[in-house]
Design an enzyme around this catalytic site. Structure first.
Site, PDB file in Angstrom:
ATOM      1  N   ASN A  55      -7.774   5.586   8.357  1.00  0.00           N
ATOM      2  CA  ASN A  55      -8.972   5.988   7.615  1.00  0.00           C
ATOM      3  C   ASN A  55      -9.224   7.495   7.730  1.00  0.00           C
ATOM      4  O   ASN A  55      -8.934   8.104   8.763  1.00  0.00           O
ATOM      5  CB  ASN A  55     -10.209   5.178   8.020  1.00  0.00           C
ATOM      6  N   GLU A  57     -12.387   9.974   7.084  1.00  0.00           N
ATOM      7  CA  GLU A  57     -13.818  10.071   6.778  1.00  0.00           C
ATOM      8  C   GLU A  57     -14.162  11.443   6.217  1.00  0.00           C
ATOM      9  O   GLU A  57     -13.329  12.350   6.175  1.00  0.00           O
ATOM     10  CB  GLU A  57     -14.625   9.748   8.046  1.00  0.00           C
ATOM     11  N   CYS A  66     -10.566   4.192   3.377  1.00  0.00           N
ATOM     12  CA  CYS A  66     -10.149   3.255   4.430  1.00  0.00           C
ATOM     13  C   CYS A  66      -8.652   3.349   4.695  1.00  0.00           C
ATOM     14  O   CYS A  66      -7.874   3.795   3.836  1.00  0.00           O
ATOM     15  CB  CYS A  66     -10.439   1.816   3.998  1.00  0.00           C
ATOM     16  N   GLU A  68      -6.493   0.950   4.780  1.00  0.00           N
ATOM     17  CA  GLU A  68      -5.687   0.113   3.876  1.00  0.00           C
ATOM     18  C   GLU A  68      -5.385   0.863   2.587  1.00  0.00           C
ATOM     19  O   GLU A  68      -4.247   0.869   2.101  1.00  0.00           O
ATOM     20  CB  GLU A  68      -6.441  -1.181   3.531  1.00  0.00           C
ATOM     21  N   CYS A 103     -12.157  -4.263   3.674  1.00  0.00           N
ATOM     22  CA  CYS A 103     -13.419  -4.251   2.926  1.00  0.00           C
ATOM     23  C   CYS A 103     -13.182  -4.681   1.473  1.00  0.00           C
ATOM     24  O   CYS A 103     -12.035  -4.834   1.035  1.00  0.00           O
ATOM     25  CB  CYS A 103     -14.057  -2.861   2.976  1.00  0.00           C
ATOM     26  N   CYS A 106     -10.908  -2.403  -0.687  1.00  0.00           N
ATOM     27  CA  CYS A 106      -9.488  -2.521  -0.305  1.00  0.00           C
ATOM     28  C   CYS A 106      -8.904  -3.839  -0.788  1.00  0.00           C
ATOM     29  O   CYS A 106      -7.764  -3.897  -1.241  1.00  0.00           O
ATOM     30  CB  CYS A 106      -9.325  -2.370   1.202  1.00  0.00           C
TER      31      CYS A 106
HETATM   32  N1  THU Z   1     -12.653   1.085   7.531  1.00  0.00           N
HETATM   33  C1  THU Z   1     -11.311   0.959   7.275  1.00  0.00           C
HETATM   34  O1  THU Z   1     -10.566   1.929   7.302  1.00  0.00           O
HETATM   35  N2  THU Z   1     -10.823  -0.277   6.998  1.00  0.00           N
HETATM   36  C2  THU Z   1     -11.538  -1.440   7.088  1.00  0.00           C
HETATM   37  O2  THU Z   1     -10.990  -2.497   6.889  1.00  0.00           O
HETATM   38  C3  THU Z   1     -12.966  -1.376   7.459  1.00  0.00           C
HETATM   39  C4  THU Z   1     -13.572  -0.017   7.455  1.00  0.00           C
HETATM   40  C5  THU Z   1     -13.139   2.398   7.922  1.00  0.00           C
HETATM   41  C6  THU Z   1     -14.052   3.098   6.979  1.00  0.00           C
HETATM   42  C7  THU Z   1     -14.847   4.001   7.911  1.00  0.00           C
HETATM   43  O3  THU Z   1     -14.102   5.179   8.145  1.00  0.00           O
HETATM   44  C8  THU Z   1     -14.905   3.218   9.214  1.00  0.00           C
HETATM   45  O4  THU Z   1     -13.878   2.253   9.134  1.00  0.00           O
HETATM   46  C9  THU Z   1     -16.237   2.535   9.468  1.00  0.00           C
HETATM   47  O5  THU Z   1     -16.603   1.778   8.378  1.00  0.00           O
END
Ligand code: THU
Length: 153
Positions: A55, A57, A66, A68, A103, A106
């Protein structure tokens, strides 16, 4: 949990263990200064290649990508669009107790790229210490998903 299977690390095939290990390794490249929730994803292509993502941010929180989708975009840029499986795992400052499921956004992107796998694209998601692992499919995670065929059929 209909269509989903709770499993143990020991009952995973060696191929799936390797995929999860690569996802775990990818958590170290996450850029997650805000949530401190570092996610790693590893895609297994139908040709047997593993492509990872983590991920990323953003100070404008909504611009976050994310793990994925980062893995999907990376795979696409490398010329791979037929996927067999994806593994997902997250690390926090403390261990994440529950398995980290993809999520909604994704799931939608995985659905798009799962048609070559007949919607059986396998999704393996784990908690931090791999004591809780779920194996499922994109069809089970996104029932009645909207996909390419909905535009034409
Ligand atoms: N996130 C992911 O990368 N994948 C997931 O399946 C759930 C959420 C990330 C997004 C954000 O950077 C952090 O996790 C918290 O939501």
């Amino acid at each position: 949990m209909q269509g989903h299977k709770r499993t143990s690390y020991n009952s995973l095939t060696s191929e799936r263990r390797k995929l999860l290990a690569e996802a775990e390794r990818a958590t170290s490249t996450a850029y997650a200064p805000y949530s401190k929730f570092r996610v790693g994803a590893a895609i297994l292509t139908q040709s047997g290649k593993i492509i990872t993502g983590s991920n990323v941010e953003n100070a404008a929180y909504g611009s976050t990508i994310c793990a994925e989708r980062a893995a999907i975009l990376r795979a696409n840029a490398m010329g791979y669009r037929s996927f067999e499986a994806i593994a997902v795992i997250a690390k926090g400052d403390a261990p994440i107790k529950q398995p980290t499921a993809p999520c909604g956004a994704c799931r939608q992107m995985l659905y798009e790229l799962s048609s070559s796998a007949g919607k059986r694209l396998e999704i393996i998601f784990s908690n931090s210490d791999k004591s809780k692992i779920v194996i499922t499919t994109i069809a089970a995670l996104l029932p009645f998903g909207f996909g390419p065929s909905n535009l034409t059929e």
